[in-house]
Design a protein around this motif. Structure first.
Motif, short mmCIF file in Angstrom:
data_model
loop_
_atom_site.label_atom_id
_atom_site.label_comp_id
_atom_site.label_asym_id
_atom_site.label_seq_id
_atom_site.Cartn_x
_atom_site.Cartn_y
_atom_site.Cartn_z
N ASP A 11 -5.23 -6.36 3.81
CA ASP A 11 -4.23 -5.46 4.35
C ASP A 11 -4.84 -4.07 4.48
N SER A 12 -4.21 -3.24 5.30
CA SER A 12 -4.70 -1.88 5.45
C SER A 12 -4.51 -1.08 4.16
N GLY A 13 -3.64 -1.53 3.29
CA GLY A 13 -3.40 -0.79 2.06
C GLY A 13 -2.73 -1.64 1.00
N PHE A 14 -1.56 -1.19 0.53
CA PHE A 14 -0.85 -1.85 -0.57
C PHE A 14 0.08 -2.96 -0.09
N GLY A 15 0.52 -2.91 1.16
CA GLY A 15 1.59 -3.78 1.62
C GLY A 15 1.34 -5.26 1.41
N GLY A 16 0.11 -5.70 1.64
CA GLY A 16 -0.20 -7.11 1.51
C GLY A 16 0.01 -7.65 0.10
N GLN A 160 3.28 7.25 -1.91
CA GLN A 160 4.27 7.10 -2.98
C GLN A 160 5.32 8.21 -2.93
N LYS A 161 5.76 8.54 -1.71
CA LYS A 161 6.77 9.58 -1.54
C LYS A 161 8.09 9.03 -1.00
N TYR A 162 8.22 7.70 -0.99
CA TYR A 162 9.40 7.09 -0.40
C TYR A 162 10.67 7.31 -1.24
N SER A 163 10.53 7.61 -2.52
CA SER A 163 11.70 7.82 -3.37
C SER A 163 12.10 9.29 -3.47
N THR A 164 11.36 10.17 -2.78
CA THR A 164 11.75 11.58 -2.74
C THR A 164 12.96 11.74 -1.83
N GLU A 165 13.64 12.86 -1.94
CA GLU A 165 14.81 13.09 -1.10
C GLU A 165 14.43 13.08 0.37
N GLN A 253 -5.77 5.19 -8.23
CA GLN A 253 -4.50 5.24 -7.49
C GLN A 253 -4.07 3.83 -7.09
N PHE A 254 -5.04 3.03 -6.65
CA PHE A 254 -4.73 1.65 -6.27
C PHE A 254 -4.19 0.88 -7.46
N GLU A 255 -4.85 1.02 -8.60
CA GLU A 255 -4.42 0.29 -9.80
C GLU A 255 -3.00 0.66 -10.20
N THR A 256 -2.67 1.95 -10.14
CA THR A 256 -1.35 2.40 -10.53
C THR A 256 -0.26 1.83 -9.62
N HIS A 257 -0.50 1.95 -8.32
CA HIS A 257 0.51 1.50 -7.37
C HIS A 257 0.59 -0.02 -7.34
N ALA A 258 -0.55 -0.70 -7.37
CA ALA A 258 -0.56 -2.16 -7.34
C ALA A 258 0.11 -2.74 -8.58
N SER A 259 -0.12 -2.13 -9.73
CA SER A 259 0.51 -2.61 -10.96
C SER A 259 2.03 -2.52 -10.87
N GLU A 264 2.65 -6.08 -13.12
CA GLU A 264 1.69 -6.46 -14.14
C GLU A 264 0.50 -5.50 -14.06
N LYS A 265 -0.16 -5.31 -15.19
CA LYS A 265 -1.31 -4.41 -15.22
C LYS A 265 -2.50 -5.04 -14.51
N ILE A 266 -3.08 -4.32 -13.56
CA ILE A 266 -4.22 -4.88 -12.83
C ILE A 266 -5.41 -3.90 -12.88
N LYS A 267 -6.59 -4.46 -12.67
CA LYS A 267 -7.81 -3.68 -12.56
C LYS A 267 -8.41 -3.94 -11.19
N ALA A 268 -8.89 -2.89 -10.55
CA ALA A 268 -9.45 -3.02 -9.21
C ALA A 268 -10.90 -2.53 -9.21
N LYS A 269 -11.60 -2.90 -8.15
CA LYS A 269 -12.97 -2.43 -7.93
C LYS A 269 -13.01 -1.69 -6.61
N ASN A 270 -13.78 -0.64 -6.58
CA ASN A 270 -13.96 0.11 -5.36
C ASN A 270 -15.06 -0.54 -4.53
N ILE A 271 -14.84 -0.61 -3.22
CA ILE A 271 -15.81 -1.21 -2.31
C ILE A 271 -16.11 -0.25 -1.18
N ILE A 272 -17.37 -0.13 -0.83
CA ILE A 272 -17.80 0.71 0.29
C ILE A 272 -18.21 -0.21 1.43
#
Length: 273
Positions: A11-16, A160-165, A253-259, A264-272
């Protein structure tokens, strides 16, 4: 014992992750590898050429990491890149398959509607492609489909600004506009895998007779059916109940949002790339 051959999710980001969560719930035994191109998100406002090039680059990366089957858990990528990948690029990758999320959704979601009037909310890229309209015309021509782009939603979700006014006001505005455009519509299909993250906010704005449908469970059931019908692929996939997360963006940031999304608590790896 099969070699390591996970099912790849892109996915392009978190949605998938909303799709992956449902797939893992239904098919927990398989290994999974998720790649989010967060650094280049969102895809919805990019040209078809850019979406194709970015998507194909990520798919090839998943191939290199052992994936024989890759799911484009992204409507924009499914709309703008899937057909070219399937018809042209896979010729050089025998035994590899790439599937999308649009066709499975179009095959099933009409069954939820009593009025046979359906609203699709998606990114600008998905809506402009008219892929959903083409699929419904082929599969369920009796369904009256209204499409609407919500270009602000993915940036709000990724930041992560969807819950702001301000974020909620934008979501409410877009939902109200969609309901006015097709007053007799009784189903809203969230035609972007990011949108289930804000499904609660969306459902608060719709009448009780309107169903809001996300794609996760639909894609999960479709994938299970695909594997049953394609035994040769099913036997290639490894079953170790493992999962690995890759992101082109900022790892923490990915780990926080994905978790939060996966609960569940997840760990991610950065890829270039």
């Amino acid at each position: 014992m099969n070699k390591y051959a996970p099912i790849g999710f892109f996915d392009s980001g978190f949605g998938g992750l909303t799709v992956l969560k449902e797939v893992r719930s239904l098919l927990p035994d398989y290994d999974y590898l998720y790649l989010g191109d967060n650094d280049r998100a969102p895809y919805g406002n990019k040209s078809s050429k850019e979406v194709y090039e970015y998507t194909w680059e990520c798919v090839q990366n998943l191939f290199k990491k052992g994936c024989d089957l890759v799911i484009l858990a992204c409507n924009t990528a499914s709309a703008k890149a899937l057909r070219k990948i399937q018809q042209n690029d896979l010729k050089n990758f025998p035994g590899k398959r790439v599937l999308g999320v649009i066709r499975p959704s179009a095959e099933i979601v009409g069954d939820y509607s009593i009025t046979k009037k359906l609203i699709i909310l998606g990114t600008q890229g998905t809506i402009d492609s008219s892929t959903y309209l083409e699929e419904f015309a082929h599969i369920s021509p009796e369904i009256d489909v209204w499409q609407q782009a919500c270009p602000e939603w993915v940036p709000l979700i990724e930041a992560q600004k969807y819950s702001t006014e301000e974020g909620k006001q934008q979501i409410v505005k877009d939902v109200e506009r969609a309901l006015k455009s097709l007053p007799s519509g009784d189903v809203i299909l969230l035609g972007c895998t990011h949108y289930p993250i804000i499904q609660d906010i969306i459902e608060e704005q719709v009448p009780t007779n309107v169903k809001v449908i996300s794609q996760g469970s639909i894609v999960a059931i479709s994938l299970m059916s695909y594997l049953e019908r394609h035994g040769w692929m099913k036997t290639k996939l490894s079953k170790g109940s493992t999962i690995e997360y890759l992101t082109t963006g900022e790892k923490d940031q990915f780990e926080t949002h994905a978790s939060m999304i996966l609960e569940e608590k997840i760990k991610a790896k950065n890829i270039i790339l």
